[in-house]
Design an enzyme around this catalytic site. Structure first.
Site, short mmCIF file in Angstrom:
data_model
loop_
_atom_site.label_atom_id
_atom_site.label_comp_id
_atom_site.label_asym_id
_atom_site.label_seq_id
_atom_site.Cartn_x
_atom_site.Cartn_y
_atom_site.Cartn_z
N GLU A 171 -33.96 -18.06 -11.68
CA GLU A 171 -33.55 -19.44 -11.38
C GLU A 171 -34.65 -20.34 -11.89
O GLU A 171 -35.75 -20.40 -11.30
CB GLU A 171 -33.35 -19.62 -9.87
CG GLU A 171 -32.23 -18.79 -9.31
CD GLU A 171 -30.84 -19.24 -9.73
OE1 GLU A 171 -30.71 -20.38 -10.22
OE2 GLU A 171 -29.90 -18.45 -9.58
N CYS A 179 -36.23 -29.11 -9.28
CA CYS A 179 -35.60 -28.53 -10.48
C CYS A 179 -34.32 -29.26 -10.86
O CYS A 179 -33.97 -29.34 -12.02
CB CYS A 179 -35.31 -27.05 -10.25
SG CYS A 179 -34.27 -26.73 -8.81
P1 NAD Z 1 -44.20 -21.26 -12.21
O1 NAD Z 1 -43.25 -20.53 -13.07
O2 NAD Z 1 -45.51 -21.61 -12.76
O3 NAD Z 1 -44.49 -20.43 -10.85
C1 NAD Z 1 -43.45 -19.98 -10.02
C2 NAD Z 1 -43.87 -18.70 -9.33
O4 NAD Z 1 -44.01 -17.68 -10.33
C3 NAD Z 1 -45.23 -18.78 -8.65
O5 NAD Z 1 -45.21 -17.98 -7.49
C4 NAD Z 1 -46.17 -18.17 -9.69
O6 NAD Z 1 -47.35 -17.65 -9.13
C5 NAD Z 1 -45.30 -17.09 -10.27
N1 NAD Z 1 -45.60 -16.67 -11.63
C6 NAD Z 1 -46.11 -17.42 -12.65
N2 NAD Z 1 -46.21 -16.68 -13.77
C7 NAD Z 1 -45.73 -15.45 -13.46
C8 NAD Z 1 -45.58 -14.24 -14.19
N3 NAD Z 1 -45.94 -14.14 -15.48
N4 NAD Z 1 -45.06 -13.17 -13.56
C9 NAD Z 1 -44.69 -13.24 -12.27
N5 NAD Z 1 -44.83 -14.35 -11.52
C10 NAD Z 1 -45.34 -15.45 -12.11
O7 NAD Z 1 -43.39 -22.54 -11.72
P2 NAD Z 1 -43.96 -23.83 -10.94
O8 NAD Z 1 -44.54 -24.73 -11.93
O9 NAD Z 1 -44.75 -23.41 -9.78
O10 NAD Z 1 -42.58 -24.41 -10.38
C11 NAD Z 1 -41.88 -25.40 -11.01
C12 NAD Z 1 -40.77 -24.83 -11.88
O11 NAD Z 1 -39.83 -24.11 -11.07
C13 NAD Z 1 -39.99 -25.93 -12.55
O12 NAD Z 1 -39.70 -25.56 -13.87
C14 NAD Z 1 -38.72 -26.01 -11.71
O13 NAD Z 1 -37.62 -26.56 -12.39
C15 NAD Z 1 -38.52 -24.57 -11.35
N6 NAD Z 1 -37.66 -24.44 -10.16
C16 NAD Z 1 -36.40 -23.93 -10.32
C17 NAD Z 1 -35.54 -23.84 -9.22
C18 NAD Z 1 -34.14 -23.29 -9.38
O14 NAD Z 1 -33.53 -22.95 -8.37
N7 NAD Z 1 -33.60 -23.21 -10.58
C19 NAD Z 1 -35.98 -24.26 -7.97
C20 NAD Z 1 -37.28 -24.77 -7.84
C21 NAD Z 1 -38.11 -24.86 -8.96
#
Ligand code: NAD
Length: 495
Positions: free
Chosen positions: A260, A294
């Site tokens: 997601e 998001c």
């Molecule tokens: P991010 O991808 O940097 O981090 C999200 C999570 O993933 C964190 O727990 C992080 O530690 C982990 N992570 C990062 N790299 C990883 C990897 N290589 N392997 C495994 N885990 C990893 O995202 P963010 O900047 O914290 O959050 C914002 C983003 O999330 C935005 O793009 C937003 O649109 C999206 N988002 C989507 C939804 C949805 O339901 N579609 C909901 C909320 C946020």
């Protein structure tokens, strides 16, 4: 390890049940990591991150506990989830305090998030009593043929910082309800509201030991969850870039993975729209929670005949919004979560202005507090159009025909949410149904969620996974075909 209990300011209650739980909660054994409150820069909480060995231990413990849980009487699973809902509801103010302080959320955003998280548990509590499958007809009439849903095993859940309780609960509650164990990793910014809250609620609800494991850390810990042999499926919510990496790792290991991801959502105002109503919704879905959502309205696509009125109304609303510390003051917007994100938002605004966009309001910041910003004269090559901004910025593009508006709405690799404003319901609906996005609303804003609705995106917003309602069965169980014969079958010679 220092836990700084929330202060007793602004009418907040004294440190209570959750703070006492937090005092003793130390899931990791690695390097200490300090969480700072975005609004003040003050240290809030320090916890050790999990090591790779901690992750392996957590996944093994979850795998050991899961088979007995899958066999547990469904009524017991219902009972535990209902208790969890009651505990969550009773302590939501305490959790909300941590949500505000860890993420910089204003009261309304925190309140909505708590409501959604509560609804997720209530909805999950209905799952164990639903049918597990079907008795099928069979071409071989002498056998009984059953298809049934069985748990997957251990689910790895990785969540972002922006709405940690609801984004975690939409995995944890249904996954447990359907007989799985969960290893949950919140973002390092939100160990309390994204991690400890779950541990506290489900411990007191009576969830058997081992079934819910929380690990703390960043990408490396996340990847260790994805690749751990005891983790059978991964549910990831976060950025599209990290989602691609998670998808690649999980795909190579033939694991089920639900992604997601980000969004850059179209908000369309047709020429017959109620412009005041549209501007109110457009401002809300662009600016609330500093645009760090998001499904925020990222691209405002407005008919030329109403564009001036729409932009004027957005500017007037943006100028009125009060910025400040959402925990200690009554404000409309809090801080951007950190310096890196601030620089990203500001960079997109600056490059777009350099490329020809007009700054109608905003574009400045004090510390992490970024003024709500409206960009007019935006064209489709600019970063404010192509990129997910994840900040309080409303870029406006003008169109002349509905065909052009539809082309613009679908001009994005993302496809999470969309909205259309029109004075004609049938025209709005006809338009909305052509938008390529997982969720679309007529005469409403883009930030909409309900626990019983399959939530999810298309295109670069995900890989087809959905949360909520019937979709929980697809996410958190797998099919098994079972056949039974009273009399063993005989096979033709030479068998
Ligand atoms: P991010 O991808 O940097 O981090 C999200 C999570 O993933 C964190 O727990 C992080 O530690 C982990 N992570 C990062 N790299 C990883 C990897 N290589 N392997 C495994 N885990 C990893 O995202 P963010 O900047 O914290 O959050 C914002 C983003 O999330 C935005 O793009 C937003 O649109 C999206 N988002 C989507 C939804 C949805 O339901 N579609 C909901 C909320 C946020």
């Amino acid at each position: 390890m220092v836990a700084t209990a929330p202060e007793t300011t602004a009418g907040k209650a004294e440190a209570g049940w959750f703070d006492r739980f937090l005092d003793d909660w130390n899931p990791g054994s690695g390097e200490p990591k300090e969480v700072r409150e975005p609004a003040t820069g003050q240290p809030l909480l320090t916890r050790r991150l999990s090591t790779l060995e901690d992750v392996a231990r957590a996944a093994a413990a979850a795998a050991a506990a899961q088979p007995a849980w899958a066999e547990t009487n469904y009524l017991e699973r219902v009972r535990i989830l209902r208790r969890a809902a009651d505990i969550y509801e009773a302590h939501r103010d305490e959790f909300g305090t941590w949500t505000q302080r860890e993420t910089g959320a204003v009261f309304n955003k925190m309140h909505h998030e708590s409501n959604f998280a509560y609804q997720e548990i209530l909805n999950a509590a209905t799952l164990p009593s639903q049918p597990l499958g079907s008795l099928m007809p069979s071409a071989q009439q002498e056998r009984m043929s059953i298809v049934r849903r069985v748990p997957i095993g251990v689910i790895g859940a990785i969540t972002p910082w922006n709405s940690p309780s609801v984004l975690g609960m939409r995995v944890v509650a249904p996954a447990l309800a359907l007989g799985n164990a969960v290893v949950l990793k919140p973002d390092p910014q939100t160990p309390a509201c994204g991690g400890a809250m779950f541990a506290a609620v489900f411990r007191d609800a009576g969830l058997p030991e081992g079934l819910l494991q929380i690990v703390l850390g960043g990408a490396e810990v996340g990847e260790a969850i994805v690749t751990d042999p005891n983790v059978r499926a991964v549910s990831f919510t976060g950025s599209t870039a990290a989602g691609r990496r998670v998808g690649t790792l999980a795909g190579g290991l033939l694991k089920k993975v639900s992604l997601e991801l980000g969004g850059n959502n179209a908000f369309v105002v047709l020429d017959d729209a109620d412009v005041d109503a549209a501007a109110s919704a457009g401002a809300y879905s662009a600016f609330q929670f500093q645009g760090q959502v998001c499904f925020a309205a990222g691209r405002h696509i407005v008919h030329r005949s109403v564009a001036k009125d729409y932009i004027d109304a957005l500017v007037e609303k943006a100028a009125r919004l009060r910025l400040g510390d959402p925990y200690r003051e009554e404000v409309d917007l809090g801080p951007i979560v950190n310096e890196k994100q601030l620089a990203r938002v500001d960079g997109i605004v600056r490059r777009s202005v350099d490329g020809g966009a007009r700054l109608a309001v905003g574009g400045t910041h004090e510390g992490l507090f970024y003024r709500p910003t409206v960009l007019a004269d935006v064209t489709t090559g600019l970063p404010a159009w192509t990129d997910e901004i994840f900040g309080p910025v409303a870029p406006v593009v003008v169109f002349d025909t509905d065909e052009e508006a539809l082309r613009l709405a679908n001009d994005s690799e993302y496809g999470l949410a969309g909205a259309v404003y029109s004075g004609s319901t049938s025209r709005g609906l006809a338009f909305a149904q052509q938008i390529r996005s997982g969720m679309v609303h007529v005469n409403d804003q883009t930030v909409n969620d309900e626990a019983i609705i399959p939530f999810g995106g298309m295109g670069a917003s995900g890989n087809g996974g959905r949360f909520g309602g019937a979709a929980n069965w697809d996410e958190f169980t797998q099919w098994q075909w079972v056949t039974v014969r009273d009399t063993p079958k005989s096979f033709p010679k030479p068998y």
